[in-house]
Structures are given as C-alpha cells and as structure tokens.
Design a protein around this motif. Structure first.
Motif, mmCIF file in Angstrom:
data_model
loop_
_atom_site.group_PDB
_atom_site.id
_atom_site.type_symbol
_atom_site.label_atom_id
_atom_site.label_comp_id
_atom_site.label_asym_id
_atom_site.label_seq_id
_atom_site.Cartn_x
_atom_site.Cartn_y
_atom_site.Cartn_z
ATOM 1 N N GLY A 178 0.805 -1.214 0.000
ATOM 2 C CA GLY A 178 0.000 0.000 0.000
ATOM 3 C C GLY A 178 0.840 1.267 0.000
ATOM 4 N N GLY A 179 2.149 1.125 0.203
ATOM 5 C CA GLY A 179 3.054 2.263 0.181
ATOM 6 C C GLY A 179 3.510 2.593 -1.233
ATOM 7 N N LEU A 180 4.199 3.718 -1.371
ATOM 8 C CA LEU A 180 4.588 4.211 -2.694
ATOM 9 C C LEU A 180 6.098 4.345 -2.843
ATOM 10 C CD1 LEU A 180 2.062 7.179 -3.207
ATOM 11 C CD2 LEU A 180 1.915 4.890 -4.216
ATOM 12 N N ALA A 217 10.358 -2.464 -17.194
ATOM 13 C CA ALA A 217 10.318 -3.388 -16.062
ATOM 14 C C ALA A 217 9.201 -3.037 -15.084
ATOM 15 C CB ALA A 217 11.668 -3.389 -15.339
ATOM 16 N N LEU A 218 9.024 -1.752 -14.810
ATOM 17 C CA LEU A 218 7.962 -1.333 -13.896
ATOM 18 C C LEU A 218 6.587 -1.672 -14.450
ATOM 19 C CD1 LEU A 218 9.235 2.156 -12.649
ATOM 20 C CD2 LEU A 218 9.495 -0.073 -11.547
ATOM 21 N N ARG A 223 3.890 -6.889 -8.842
ATOM 22 C CA ARG A 223 3.837 -6.552 -7.420
ATOM 23 C C ARG A 223 3.399 -5.115 -7.171
ATOM 24 N NH1 ARG A 223 9.982 -8.008 -6.325
ATOM 25 N NH2 ARG A 223 10.030 -6.739 -8.227
ATOM 26 N N ILE A 224 3.285 -4.337 -8.245
ATOM 27 C CA ILE A 224 2.970 -2.917 -8.098
ATOM 28 C C ILE A 224 1.890 -2.476 -9.077
ATOM 29 C CG2 ILE A 224 5.250 -2.239 -7.224
ATOM 30 C CD1 ILE A 224 5.999 -1.430 -10.085
ATOM 31 N N GLU A 225 1.203 -1.390 -8.692
ATOM 32 C CA GLU A 225 0.397 -0.599 -9.618
ATOM 33 C C GLU A 225 1.213 0.641 -9.942
ATOM 34 O OE1 GLU A 225 -4.082 -1.554 -7.908
ATOM 35 O OE2 GLU A 225 -2.932 0.136 -7.086
ATOM 36 N N ILE A 241 1.430 -3.679 -4.145
ATOM 37 C CA ILE A 241 0.183 -4.391 -3.865
ATOM 38 C C ILE A 241 0.419 -5.798 -3.348
ATOM 39 C CG2 ILE A 241 -1.224 -3.037 -5.447
ATOM 40 C CD1 ILE A 241 -0.877 -5.214 -7.540
ATOM 41 N N SER A 242 1.672 -6.281 -3.436
ATOM 42 C CA SER A 242 1.977 -7.616 -2.896
ATOM 43 C C SER A 242 3.450 -7.725 -2.605
ATOM 44 C CB SER A 242 1.570 -8.717 -3.911
ATOM 45 O OG SER A 242 2.357 -8.662 -5.061
#
Length: 242
Positions: A178-180, A217-218, A223-225, A241-242
């Motif tokens: 949930g972090g950025l 890659a991003l 694992r991310i939004e 997100i994971s």
C-alpha cells in the motif's frame, strides 16, 4: 529556458520541462506554485539555481506535488535516495508529522550542506537522518537485518539512473504493501521517444537506455500498480500491492 520554436514548441530535445510551451509552464509556476511555495523552499530553490549542477534539482511544481502526495497518504516513515541540495527533501520534511522520519542518502554531503542551514532554520532537521555514500550497500544491510521489511510509507528515488533497477529490486521489500515508491526522471528530458538521430545531450543519451529499461520493467512488475506522470521530468509512482 530554451527558446521556443515554431508554434511555441521546444526545439531542443533535452529541454528540462516536458511541456511544449515555456509560457504555459511559466503560467503554472506563477499561478499555482510560486504563490504557495513556503519561504524556506523558495530560499533553497534560489540558492540552488546558482549551483553549476542546478539541473539536478527537483522542479518547484514537482516539489509541490510531492508535498501534497505525502499528506494525502499520511506518510510518516520515508526514504530519499539522491538528495542534492535538498529541495525535495525539504518538501518531504514539511509534509511529515513532527515525529516523521526521512532516511536521506547521497554520495555528496557538500551539496546537502548547502540546503542544511535552511532546513535547520525551518526547524525540520530532526526529521532527517543523512547518510553519505552509495545507497545500495545500505539497502542490502537493511534487508539482511530483516527488521525493515515493509516499513516505509514512501520512497523517492532521484539518483544514478543506471542503478534504478537495482534500487527497485531492493526497495520493493522495504516499502509497505500500500506504500509508494516514486522514481524521478522517467521521461528523461523527453528522450524516451526521441528518434535515434535526435540531437541529444551526451548525458541524456547515455542514461536513456537505462530509463527505458526501468520503464519497461515497472510496467511488467505484478507486485505494483503504476502511474507515470508528466510532472517535472516525469515521475513514476509505484504502489506496492503484494
């Protein structure tokens, strides 16, 4: 600022602003950014403008964006890799609560100390732990220790572009679910869409492939939004997100 070409478009590919019109960017600064810029940030911005490497600083509109973003997510424990004179660091420190913390890392303490008196005068130095030197060994040690896993609310990266992917491999373990994580310069002076024969500055051309590799890659990381924004020189926000 570069001179405008036909229809107000920048002629130079390596222009810092991604907006096509200098006048439009200036309008944003003078209407929405500068009137609300805290005095300490204004002072640091003006001092940094005299630095021979002033292009390395975070733009004022991006500083304003980061400050609001951190407030919106109620960030308290943050990290910054690549500090320079500390404009984005100051924007972050102003957004955090009084007991908020920033682990700030840079290979050059001299640049950090240009902004440090302003940070101290603003009463914000107690929020900052500055470490001089490469960030990767510090991150490796934090991961090995185990107690920092998922402990950061927000991490901002504005450092050596050729190590962005190496940072990401480690930071994804340190930021909380949930972090950025925010990666700066991901549109890299607009060069990410420049043709092969474009008249790019030498440093822009050198790092472009690393930025392109990171962006690819991003976009593929499950694992991310992500959200890539044309603010400053481009910033990609990654929400774990994971």
């Amino acid at each position: 600022m570069a001179s405008n070409g036909e229809n107000g478009r920048h002629q130079e590919v390596g222009h810092k602003s991604l907006l096509q019109s200098d006048a439009l960017y200036q309008y944003i600064l003078e209407t929405s950014v500068y009137p609300r810029e805290p005095e300490a940030m204004k002072e640091l911005r003006e001092i940094t403008a005299k630095h021979p490497w002033n292009l390395m600083t975070t733009s004022a509109d991006e500083g304003q964006f980061l400050n609001m973003l951190l407030k919106l997510i109620n960030a308290k424990n943050t990290m910054e890799i690549g500090v320079f004179t500390g404009y984005s660091l100051l924007a972050t420190a102003m957004a955090l609560p009084d007991d908020g913390k920033i682990l700030a890392m840079d290979i050059n303490r001299d640049n950090f100390e240009i902004g440090l008196p302003i940070i101290e005068k603003a009463g914000l130095a107690h929020k900052i732990e500055f470490r001089e030197g490469p960030a990767l060994p510090v991150l490796d040690q934090m991961i090995e220790d185990g107690k920092y896993h998922g402990s950061y609310d927000f991490i901002f990266v504005d450092a050596d572009k050729d190590n962005y992917l190496n940072y990401h491999k480690r930071l994804i373990d340190l930021v909380k679910v949930g972090g950025l994580i925010g990666y700066d310069n991901t549109l890299w002076n607009g060069s990410v869409v420049a043709p092969p024969d474009a008249p790019l500055r030498k440093y822009v051309r050198y790092y472009r492939d690393f930025v392109l590799e990171l962006n690819k890659a991003l976009a593929a990381d499950p694992r991310i939004e992500i959200c890539q924004l044309p603010v400053g020189d481009g910033i990609t926000l990654c929400r774990r997100i994971s």
